[in-house]
Every structure is written in structure tokens, then in C-alpha cells.
Design a protein around this motif. Sequence first.
Motif, PDB file in Angstrom:
ATOM      1  N   GLY A   1     -41.335 -15.587  45.659  1.00  0.00           N
ATOM      2  CA  GLY A   1     -42.364 -16.581  45.955  1.00  0.00           C
ATOM      3  C   GLY A   1     -43.395 -16.076  46.931  1.00  0.00           C
ATOM      4  O   GLY A   1     -44.017 -16.858  47.638  1.00  0.00           O
ATOM      5  N   ILE A   2     -43.572 -14.753  46.970  1.00  0.00           N
ATOM      6  CA  ILE A   2     -44.428 -14.186  48.006  1.00  0.00           C
ATOM      7  C   ILE A   2     -45.858 -14.702  47.881  1.00  0.00           C
ATOM      8  O   ILE A   2     -46.558 -14.859  48.880  1.00  0.00           O
ATOM      9  CB  ILE A   2     -44.351 -12.637  47.956  1.00  0.00           C
ATOM     10  CG1 ILE A   2     -44.695 -12.056  49.303  1.00  0.00           C
ATOM     11  CG2 ILE A   2     -45.223 -12.045  46.882  1.00  0.00           C
ATOM     12  CD1 ILE A   2     -43.635 -12.248  50.322  1.00  0.00           C
ATOM     13  N   ALA A   3     -46.304 -15.001  46.654  1.00  0.00           N
ATOM     14  CA  ALA A   3     -47.671 -15.494  46.459  1.00  0.00           C
ATOM     15  C   ALA A   3     -47.891 -16.800  47.212  1.00  0.00           C
ATOM     16  O   ALA A   3     -48.989 -17.062  47.707  1.00  0.00           O
ATOM     17  CB  ALA A   3     -47.960 -15.683  44.978  1.00  0.00           C
ATOM     18  N   GLY A   4     -46.851 -17.610  47.326  1.00  0.00           N
ATOM     19  CA  GLY A   4     -46.976 -18.865  48.058  1.00  0.00           C
ATOM     20  C   GLY A   4     -47.317 -18.609  49.515  1.00  0.00           C
ATOM     21  O   GLY A   4     -48.186 -19.280  50.101  1.00  0.00           O
TER      22      GLY A   4
ATOM     23  N   LEU B   1     -40.189 -22.295  45.340  1.00  0.00           N
ATOM     24  CA  LEU B   1     -40.979 -22.526  46.542  1.00  0.00           C
ATOM     25  C   LEU B   1     -42.417 -22.047  46.349  1.00  0.00           C
ATOM     26  O   LEU B   1     -43.375 -22.756  46.667  1.00  0.00           O
ATOM     27  CB  LEU B   1     -40.335 -21.799  47.717  1.00  0.00           C
ATOM     28  CG  LEU B   1     -41.058 -21.919  49.045  1.00  0.00           C
ATOM     29  CD1 LEU B   1     -40.959 -23.340  49.556  1.00  0.00           C
ATOM     30  CD2 LEU B   1     -40.502 -20.948  50.053  1.00  0.00           C
ATOM     31  N   GLY B   2     -42.567 -20.832  45.797  1.00  0.00           N
ATOM     32  CA  GLY B   2     -43.896 -20.290  45.548  1.00  0.00           C
ATOM     33  C   GLY B   2     -44.704 -21.209  44.646  1.00  0.00           C
ATOM     34  O   GLY B   2     -45.880 -21.476  44.897  1.00  0.00           O
ATOM     35  N   GLN B   3     -44.043 -21.718  43.592  1.00  0.00           N
ATOM     36  CA  GLN B   3     -44.721 -22.630  42.664  1.00  0.00           C
ATOM     37  C   GLN B   3     -45.186 -23.887  43.386  1.00  0.00           C
ATOM     38  O   GLN B   3     -46.298 -24.367  43.181  1.00  0.00           O
ATOM     39  CB  GLN B   3     -43.767 -23.054  41.540  1.00  0.00           C
ATOM     40  CG  GLN B   3     -43.365 -21.961  40.608  1.00  0.00           C
ATOM     41  CD  GLN B   3     -44.394 -21.774  39.529  1.00  0.00           C
ATOM     42  OE1 GLN B   3     -45.580 -21.727  39.816  1.00  0.00           O
ATOM     43  NE2 GLN B   3     -43.968 -21.629  38.293  1.00  0.00           N
ATOM     44  N   VAL B   4     -44.296 -24.430  44.240  1.00  0.00           N
ATOM     45  CA  VAL B   4     -44.628 -25.677  44.932  1.00  0.00           C
ATOM     46  C   VAL B   4     -45.802 -25.452  45.874  1.00  0.00           C
ATOM     47  O   VAL B   4     -46.754 -26.233  45.900  1.00  0.00           O
ATOM     48  CB  VAL B   4     -43.413 -26.217  45.712  1.00  0.00           C
ATOM     49  CG1 VAL B   4     -43.824 -27.391  46.580  1.00  0.00           C
ATOM     50  CG2 VAL B   4     -42.319 -26.641  44.759  1.00  0.00           C
TER      51      VAL B   4
ATOM     52  N   ALA C   1     -43.031 -12.809  55.390  1.00  0.00           N
ATOM     53  CA  ALA C   1     -44.001 -13.879  55.139  1.00  0.00           C
ATOM     54  C   ALA C   1     -45.250 -13.704  55.999  1.00  0.00           C
ATOM     55  O   ALA C   1     -46.366 -13.940  55.537  1.00  0.00           O
ATOM     56  CB  ALA C   1     -43.366 -15.235  55.413  1.00  0.00           C
ATOM     57  N   VAL C   2     -45.070 -13.277  57.260  1.00  0.00           N
ATOM     58  CA  VAL C   2     -46.237 -13.047  58.131  1.00  0.00           C
ATOM     59  C   VAL C   2     -47.140 -11.987  57.501  1.00  0.00           C
ATOM     60  O   VAL C   2     -48.367 -12.158  57.421  1.00  0.00           O
ATOM     61  CB  VAL C   2     -45.799 -12.613  59.546  1.00  0.00           C
ATOM     62  CG1 VAL C   2     -46.988 -12.150  60.358  1.00  0.00           C
ATOM     63  CG2 VAL C   2     -45.087 -13.758  60.252  1.00  0.00           C
ATOM     64  N   ILE C   3     -46.514 -10.892  57.029  1.00  0.00           N
ATOM     65  CA  ILE C   3     -47.320  -9.825  56.412  1.00  0.00           C
ATOM     66  C   ILE C   3     -48.057 -10.382  55.197  1.00  0.00           C
ATOM     67  O   ILE C   3     -49.253 -10.141  55.001  1.00  0.00           O
ATOM     68  CB  ILE C   3     -46.420  -8.637  56.031  1.00  0.00           C
ATOM     69  CG1 ILE C   3     -45.868  -8.002  57.310  1.00  0.00           C
ATOM     70  CG2 ILE C   3     -47.195  -7.614  55.215  1.00  0.00           C
ATOM     71  CD1 ILE C   3     -44.946  -6.848  57.062  1.00  0.00           C
TER      72      ILE C   3
ATOM     73  N   GLN D   1     -55.032 -20.838  41.894  1.00  0.00           N
ATOM     74  CA  GLN D   1     -54.520 -20.256  40.646  1.00  0.00           C
ATOM     75  C   GLN D   1     -54.231 -18.764  40.778  1.00  0.00           C
ATOM     76  O   GLN D   1     -53.412 -18.216  40.039  1.00  0.00           O
ATOM     77  CB  GLN D   1     -55.543 -20.447  39.498  1.00  0.00           C
ATOM     78  CG  GLN D   1     -55.713 -21.879  39.065  1.00  0.00           C
ATOM     79  CD  GLN D   1     -56.844 -22.556  39.799  1.00  0.00           C
ATOM     80  OE1 GLN D   1     -57.122 -22.250  40.959  1.00  0.00           O
ATOM     81  NE2 GLN D   1     -57.517 -23.498  39.149  1.00  0.00           N
ATOM     82  N   HIS D   2     -54.922 -18.104  41.726  1.00  0.00           N
ATOM     83  CA  HIS D   2     -54.676 -16.666  41.905  1.00  0.00           C
ATOM     84  C   HIS D   2     -53.256 -16.410  42.398  1.00  0.00           C
ATOM     85  O   HIS D   2     -52.624 -15.422  42.033  1.00  0.00           O
ATOM     86  CB  HIS D   2     -55.681 -16.085  42.897  1.00  0.00           C
ATOM     87  CG  HIS D   2     -55.386 -14.681  43.312  1.00  0.00           C
ATOM     88  ND1 HIS D   2     -55.614 -13.607  42.489  1.00  0.00           N
ATOM     89  CD2 HIS D   2     -54.839 -14.172  44.439  1.00  0.00           C
ATOM     90  CE1 HIS D   2     -55.235 -12.502  43.103  1.00  0.00           C
ATOM     91  NE2 HIS D   2     -54.755 -12.816  44.287  1.00  0.00           N
ATOM     92  N   PHE D   3     -52.747 -17.338  43.237  1.00  0.00           N
ATOM     93  CA  PHE D   3     -51.441 -17.106  43.871  1.00  0.00           C
ATOM     94  C   PHE D   3     -50.330 -17.647  42.977  1.00  0.00           C
ATOM     95  O   PHE D   3     -49.627 -18.589  43.334  1.00  0.00           O
ATOM     96  CB  PHE D   3     -51.418 -17.747  45.253  1.00  0.00           C
ATOM     97  CG  PHE D   3     -52.499 -17.215  46.152  1.00  0.00           C
ATOM     98  CD1 PHE D   3     -52.351 -15.975  46.746  1.00  0.00           C
ATOM     99  CD2 PHE D   3     -53.663 -17.922  46.359  1.00  0.00           C
ATOM    100  CE1 PHE D   3     -53.347 -15.457  47.565  1.00  0.00           C
ATOM    101  CE2 PHE D   3     -54.666 -17.408  47.158  1.00  0.00           C
ATOM    102  CZ  PHE D   3     -54.503 -16.173  47.765  1.00  0.00           C
ATOM    103  N   SER D   4     -50.193 -17.056  41.810  1.00  0.00           N
ATOM    104  CA  SER D   4     -49.275 -17.589  40.804  1.00  0.00           C
ATOM    105  C   SER D   4     -47.946 -16.842  40.837  1.00  0.00           C
ATOM    106  O   SER D   4     -47.793 -15.865  41.565  1.00  0.00           O
ATOM    107  CB  SER D   4     -49.902 -17.405  39.435  1.00  0.00           C
ATOM    108  OG  SER D   4     -50.098 -16.027  39.226  1.00  0.00           O
TER     109      SER D   4
END
Lengths: 290, 282
Positions: free
Chosen positions: B34-37, B94-97, B177-179, B197-200
Motif C-alpha cells: 500500500g505504499i502508494a497510499g 489500506l492503500g486503496q482506502v 512510510a516517511v520516505i 488516481q496516480h497513487f493506485s
Amino acid sequence: MIAQQIINGVMLGAIYVLVGVSFTLAIGILNFLNFSIPGLFMVGGMVTWVLLKGGWHWSLAMGGALFTAALIALLVERLAYRRSRNSDPEVPLVSSLGFLVLLENLALVTVGSDQQAFPALIADFNLRIGSLVIGTAQIISLVVALALVIWLSVMLHRTSFGRQIRSVAESRDTAILLGIDVDKLIPQIFVFSALFTALGGILFALTYLQVSPFMGEGVGFKGIAAMIVGGMGNVWGAVIGGLLIGLAEVLSIRFLGADMVNIAVYGLLLALLIVRPQGLLGRPPAREKL
Amino acid sequence: MSGYQLGLLVILCFNVIAAYAVYLPLAAGQLNLGIAGFMAMGAYTAAYLTNEMGWSLGAAIPAGGAAAGVLALVVAIPILRIHGIYLALATFALGQVISAVFLNLEVVGAAAGYQVIAYAQPAVVICVTAAVVLFVFVLSRTRFALYLTAIKNDTVVSDLLGLNVRALQVAAFAIGAVIAGIGGGLYGHHFSFVEAQHFSVTLSVYTVLYVLLGGTQTVWGPLVGAAFFTLIPELLRAGGGWRYALFALFIIGFMAWRPQGLVTPALGRALTRMGRTREVRP
């Protein structure tokens, strides 16, 4: 009106059931999060569409699609799973994802990125009961999905083949010691899981009358959600999970708006994972890979 | 350096930052899908601070990273109770949410995206990336990295030997997550635009792909993986529409041939040995 929404949710859920069952077979038996499944879903719908356009009879077109998906699944087993099953557990995930990228881009190169209209095999293929509209394609999806799952669950619990599969799921090493030909059994499991997914793709195309190179992604991720909700490795869990996710999706579109779907569905999933990680029907895992 | 090369270098920088954000938790055995989140969290926080609050870039981007870190700390406590594939899938959800929430947040433009006025120069992006890489390399020389490896290899034994496994896992997850948040903040300010939408999921999953392709056994792996992932599709540009298909074939073939990833400690030792023999020769 609400009855119609529930019907739509169950019908959408039927497709998630098929994809969820595929994922659950791959995880429960092989401990492998097989990311090529969304690709195989797309292959199911896309190959059927291409062959129908090529003038094939619909039964042959669907057969062709299922056959293609099975062949690809054998390749995935050979190149992604077998080569790396003794290395770090996340590794097969990478190459199965490679297959997803490959399949999507092959479809993109051959048919372009547009959504294609899938021909309605029978015009106005709907049943009307009072004010409710039920797509016949959707009923077929649901019946096929349920029949396959019942068959699968009987097969897993009653036949020798099912016992072999369950023993591999329990412990691969012990299964080998007991004389099970694991190298023959595992490709069969891959083929099963591919047939389920590709069938899901065909039914999706029949129900929603459209195919596109990326049709597998959204459905595939919902299939993963269905698998988790029900409990990983549990076939009936995937059924309940798939139907619940379908209902949650349709009802949240109805009551919260289309933008809220992902918050509702994945929020539900996240909450469930935190409260009950093993899912509704699952048992806590005895051993873990990945 | 031409505009094209500079653009490519900047994209490489973003990919490297994302790769290290995935690498740190993975070094402790947590697969974060979920790193994109967390990147979205950093991007939107930083953009909001420079746009609406008039913060400077130098303050807003670390603040974005901190916001992602705080979010990680809050979710880590319930989420890290679960392990293995359940954890991977919880981070996936989590990333999706997170990105779905930003997609609906009117204050940052919702689905239309969010214009960012302040601009991060390519030089800034490159310097921050260098700092992140340096930070992870220094971190990899400390006991902290050793503890993470121990936890990855055997959680129970590490616990028995007196490591505070929970705290270390939460720390690895939060630093990652900070990085990611810093990377997201830079991304928004460099391209002057943030859209949810980019952070998918695709972004998250691809990032995990770089890291695994590069190899997780050494700190060099994510760097090499990200470079590989950014540059090879460019080299395959001649293939036209086929380039991603070719690239995917390349990944499959590569993982079949070298499932442990590109860079491994054994490879490092072999290179050092080659270097030494060369030095010995007159």
C-alpha cells in the motif's frame, strides 16, 4: 428498487466468486499470491471476443478462450512458480505479475486500449419478474459459479484427487514422502484455477457486454478481497466473500455514490482484517509463506 | 544534459525513493502493498501546506513525510498484529482506502486533481533522493538493520534474544512510510499537480516489483532494481507498442533465471574478489 439492487449485487458477486475461488486455490494449496489471475480473467473475455469476431461459433470461441487460459496457466506454473518455489516467498509473485503485464500488453498491442463492445448472443436476454429485471446471462453466471463451487468442494473432500490436493496444502514434503506426484498435481491445480478465472471473464463479458485489455484489474482486486473476507484457502469462504463484496459494492453505489465504492469495499476489508485476520470461515494458518 | 535525459533522471529519482520506502519494511519481513497510499498522504499534505498555508517547500515536504509517518504509526498498531500474507493484503486494502479518500476530498480538488503552485526543481529532487539513499545506506550499517534482518529470518528467536520485535517492526514500517511521504510531496511539487488516481494499487505493486527484482538481501538491490525498471523500458522504446510486452517477457525470464534478485551478497563478494585480483596484478 432495493430488491433490484440486491439482485444486481448478487450477480456481480457471482463473478467475484469465480475469481476469488481461483485466488483461494492458489493461496490455500500453493501459498502463492498469483497475480496472473487478473490477466487470465481478461484472456477469458478477450479471446472469446476475438474468436467470435473471427466468425467462430460461440461454444467454440468460449472453448478456445478456456484452452488458451489453461495453456497460459501451465506456462505460469513452469516459469513463475516452479523455478522459484525454493527461494524467497515473495519471488513467484514478481514473475506472476510479469505475466499480468505481458498479457495486458499483448492484448493492448493486438486490439488497442479501447473498450470493445461484446456482441449480445441473444437479443434482450432478460427475464422480467414484476418490475425486477434479471439478466439471463447473470443467472447463468450465478448458477455456473455455484455449480462449479459445489463440484469443487465435493471433489476436494470426497475423491482421491481432492485428498491429494489437500495433503499438498497441508505439507508438500509429507505429500511427496507419501508418494504423491507433486510435479504432476500442481500443474493441474493451476489449470483448474485458470479455468475458473477465465470462465469468470467470459461470464463478465456476457453480462456487461464489454471487454478491454484492463478489465481484469478491478475485478481481480475485488476477487482478492472476496478471498480475504471469506478466509484464505476456504472455497466456501470465497463464495460468501464474493457475494458480500458484490452486495457491498452495489449497495454503496446506490446509497453513498459511485465515488465511495472503494472506500466502502476496501474499508470493510481493512476493518475485517484487523478484527478477524483469518476471514469469516478461515482458520488461522498453521504455517506461513509470504 | 538534454531535457529528455533530465526528465528520465527525475523519474528514476522518484522510483528510487519509492523503492527504499518498500525496502525498509521488507527488510523486516513485511510486504507493504500500500505504499502508494502513503505517497498520496505525503503529496496531498505537502501540496496543501504550500498552497493554502503558504509554507515553504523546505518545510512542507518534510511535513508531508511526517504526516505519512504519523498515519503509518496509527495504522501500524492494529495492522502489524497480523503477519505474512494477511499483512500484505491489509496494506493493499489500506492503500486503496487512502487513495479513495483523497479522490473524494473536496478541499484538495477531489477527482479533478489538485494544482500545486510551488515548484521543486530537478536539482532539488536529485538532492533529496541522494539524501534518502545516503540515509538508508547509513541505516544499513547500524544495528537497527541487523535487528530487522534477524526479525525477518526468525521472529520468535529474535524475540527470545531480547529484541523488541513489535517496536522494531513498527519503526521499519513508519520509516518506510516517511520516505514514501517525502517522495510523494516531491512528486506533487515537481509535476505541479497531484491526482489521487496516480497513487493506485498498480503503483504500489510495481514498486514492490522493482525491489524484488533488484534483490532484498542487500541495500543496493532497490537502487539497481529501480534503475533497471526505469531505464530498460526506455531502451526498448524501439519496440514501439511491444515494449512493455517485451519488458514483461524480460522480467519473467529474469526471475526464472535468477529468482533471488539481481544483487545478492554473493554477487557483492564475487565483485570484490575480482577487484582484489586486479589490484594484485602489477
